[in-house]
Design a protein around this motif. Structure first.
Motif, PDB file in Angstrom:
ATOM      1  N   GLU A 203      24.634  11.848  13.102  1.00  0.00           N
ATOM      2  CA  GLU A 203      23.788  11.659  11.912  1.00  0.00           C
ATOM      3  C   GLU A 203      22.929  10.407  11.967  1.00  0.00           C
ATOM      4  O   GLU A 203      21.853  10.359  11.402  1.00  0.00           O
ATOM      5  CB  GLU A 203      24.664  11.613  10.656  1.00  0.00           C
ATOM      6  N   CYS A 204      23.406   9.359  12.604  1.00  0.00           N
ATOM      7  CA  CYS A 204      22.651   8.098  12.626  1.00  0.00           C
ATOM      8  C   CYS A 204      22.213   7.803  14.055  1.00  0.00           C
ATOM      9  O   CYS A 204      23.048   7.731  14.963  1.00  0.00           O
ATOM     10  CB  CYS A 204      23.542   6.979  12.100  1.00  0.00           C
ATOM     11  N   PRO A 205      20.902   7.647  14.272  1.00  0.00           N
ATOM     12  CA  PRO A 205      20.402   7.500  15.634  1.00  0.00           C
ATOM     13  C   PRO A 205      20.613   6.112  16.243  1.00  0.00           C
ATOM     14  O   PRO A 205      20.429   5.917  17.444  1.00  0.00           O
ATOM     15  CB  PRO A 205      18.899   7.766  15.468  1.00  0.00           C
TER      16      PRO A 205
ATOM     17  N   ASP B 295      28.765  -0.014  11.756  1.00  0.00           N
ATOM     18  CA  ASP B 295      27.858  -1.021  11.185  1.00  0.00           C
ATOM     19  C   ASP B 295      26.503  -1.018  11.902  1.00  0.00           C
ATOM     20  O   ASP B 295      26.417  -1.304  13.092  1.00  0.00           O
ATOM     21  CB  ASP B 295      28.516  -2.400  11.309  1.00  0.00           C
ATOM     22  N   CYS B 296      25.464  -0.693  11.123  1.00  0.00           N
ATOM     23  CA  CYS B 296      24.116  -0.569  11.705  1.00  0.00           C
ATOM     24  C   CYS B 296      23.220  -1.724  11.255  1.00  0.00           C
ATOM     25  O   CYS B 296      22.004  -1.591  11.257  1.00  0.00           O
ATOM     26  CB  CYS B 296      23.486   0.742  11.265  1.00  0.00           C
ATOM     27  N   HIS B 297      23.834  -2.851  10.885  1.00  0.00           N
ATOM     28  CA  HIS B 297      23.027  -3.910  10.265  1.00  0.00           C
ATOM     29  C   HIS B 297      21.858  -4.402  11.125  1.00  0.00           C
ATOM     30  O   HIS B 297      20.839  -4.823  10.595  1.00  0.00           O
ATOM     31  CB  HIS B 297      23.920  -5.089   9.847  1.00  0.00           C
TER      32      HIS B 297
ATOM     33  N   GLY C  66      17.080  -1.903   8.994  1.00  0.00           N
ATOM     34  CA  GLY C  66      16.819  -0.991   7.878  1.00  0.00           C
ATOM     35  C   GLY C  66      15.924   0.179   8.241  1.00  0.00           C
ATOM     36  O   GLY C  66      14.883   0.384   7.631  1.00  0.00           O
ATOM     37  N   CYS C  67      16.328   0.956   9.243  1.00  0.00           N
ATOM     38  CA  CYS C  67      15.470   2.089   9.645  1.00  0.00           C
ATOM     39  C   CYS C  67      15.362   3.117   8.517  1.00  0.00           C
ATOM     40  O   CYS C  67      14.399   3.861   8.452  1.00  0.00           O
ATOM     41  CB  CYS C  67      16.007   2.740  10.916  1.00  0.00           C
ATOM     42  N   SER C  68      16.372   3.157   7.654  1.00  0.00           N
ATOM     43  CA  SER C  68      16.412   4.010   6.446  1.00  0.00           C
ATOM     44  C   SER C  68      16.251   5.511   6.721  1.00  0.00           C
ATOM     45  O   SER C  68      15.873   6.262   5.828  1.00  0.00           O
ATOM     46  CB  SER C  68      15.409   3.536   5.390  1.00  0.00           C
ATOM     47  N   LYS C  69      16.567   5.940   7.939  1.00  0.00           N
ATOM     48  CA  LYS C  69      16.486   7.389   8.226  1.00  0.00           C
ATOM     49  C   LYS C  69      17.478   8.160   7.371  1.00  0.00           C
ATOM     50  O   LYS C  69      17.250   9.316   7.044  1.00  0.00           O
ATOM     51  CB  LYS C  69      16.741   7.633   9.718  1.00  0.00           C
ATOM     52  N   CYS C  70      18.584   7.477   7.016  1.00  0.00           N
ATOM     53  CA  CYS C  70      19.592   8.177   6.205  1.00  0.00           C
ATOM     54  C   CYS C  70      19.180   8.278   4.739  1.00  0.00           C
ATOM     55  O   CYS C  70      19.933   8.803   3.921  1.00  0.00           O
ATOM     56  CB  CYS C  70      20.952   7.497   6.343  1.00  0.00           C
ATOM     57  N   CYS C  71      18.000   7.764   4.413  1.00  0.00           N
ATOM     58  CA  CYS C  71      17.486   7.872   3.040  1.00  0.00           C
ATOM     59  C   CYS C  71      16.313   8.858   2.989  1.00  0.00           C
ATOM     60  O   CYS C  71      15.597   8.941   1.993  1.00  0.00           O
ATOM     61  CB  CYS C  71      17.029   6.507   2.534  1.00  0.00           C
TER      62      CYS C  71
END
Ligand code: SF4
Ligand code: SF4
Length: 221
Positions: free
Chosen positions: A132-134, A25-27, A31-36
């Motif tokens: 994958e997620c920083p 959970d990255c809440h 909302g860094c939105s790097k995964c988008c």
């Protein structure tokens, strides 16, 4: 999509079920939105993703393709994925505020992230992608809550069936050498499960299984 890496290289070494808690959970990342951004063609869509997008955005598959999606070959089959905007490299559904503009209808892969699916035979479990997620630290969350998908058991059964069908199609394609038959097989999957419209006012699963049974009969015949 197959990846030629070991689970140990990319995960915390554990496999999870939907009732398990996982640090995903990255809440609080705001909302860094790097995964988008910069995801290339990796957000591959399944038929349920298309059904959700058809219903949510009131756009046909063809209209989605013109605006937001593209086709690429994945494991010998031509399948749709979310297209990154050429100039900026971000997903076309990412809004000016860096938020997903289709949050309620976002695809399964986006719902999972930073989790992935690890397939074993006809079953799968979830794994946590650690590179994958920083954002760190992440909070613990129950996987079924994180995925935020109604009727999760039915959804997971659909995921298993779909994956196993794609695998059998891939094996079939690898068993034939006629280029035209290979093209027609791939086109059949695209047309039957993506291009042929779904009734978004009706339940997805019976529509999917009807098409799946038709395809299996053809394959067996
Ligand atoms: S669909 Fe939404 S969550 Fe998925 S990559 Fe695009 S903006 Fe991000
Ligand atoms: S999952 Fe990771 S990359 Fe994606 S928004 Fe959350 S913190 Fe950012």
């Amino acid at each position: 999509m197959k990846r030629n890496v070991s689970l140990e290289e990319i995960s915390d070494g554990r496999l999870y079920r939907s009732n398990d808690m996982v640090k995903a959970d990255c809440h609080d990342c705001k909302g860094c939105s790097k995964c988008c951004r910069g995801m290339g063609s990796s957000i591959v869509l399944d038929p349920y993703d298309i059904y959700r997008l058809n219903g949510g955005l009131k756009l046909s598959f063809q209209q989605l393709l013109e605006e937001y999606l593209e086709l690429n070959v994945v494991d010998h089959l031509t399948l749709p994925n979310i297209r990154m905007v050429k100039e900026t490299g971000h997903c076309g559904f990412l809004n000016q505020e860096g938020r997903c503009s289709i949050h309620s209808w976002r695809p399964g892969i986006c719902r999972l992230f930073p989790l992935g699916r690890y397939y074993e035979g006809k079953d799968f479990r979830y794994f946590l992608q650690v590179h994958e997620c920083p954002h760190e630290p992440k909070s613990k969350v129950k996987i079924k809550k994180w995925i935020d998908t109604p009727r999760l058991k039915e959804y997971e059964t659909f995921i298993r069936e779909w994956h196993s069908f794609l695998k059998s199609m891939e094996e079939y394609i690898l068993s034939i050498s006629d280029e035209e038959e290979i093209r027609n097989t791939s086109l059949y999957v695209l047309m039957s499960f993506y291009m042929k419209p779904y009734d978004t006012n009706a339940d997805f699963y019976p529509q999917f299984y009807f098409r799946l049974n038709q395809a299996k009969q053809l394959l067996e015949g």
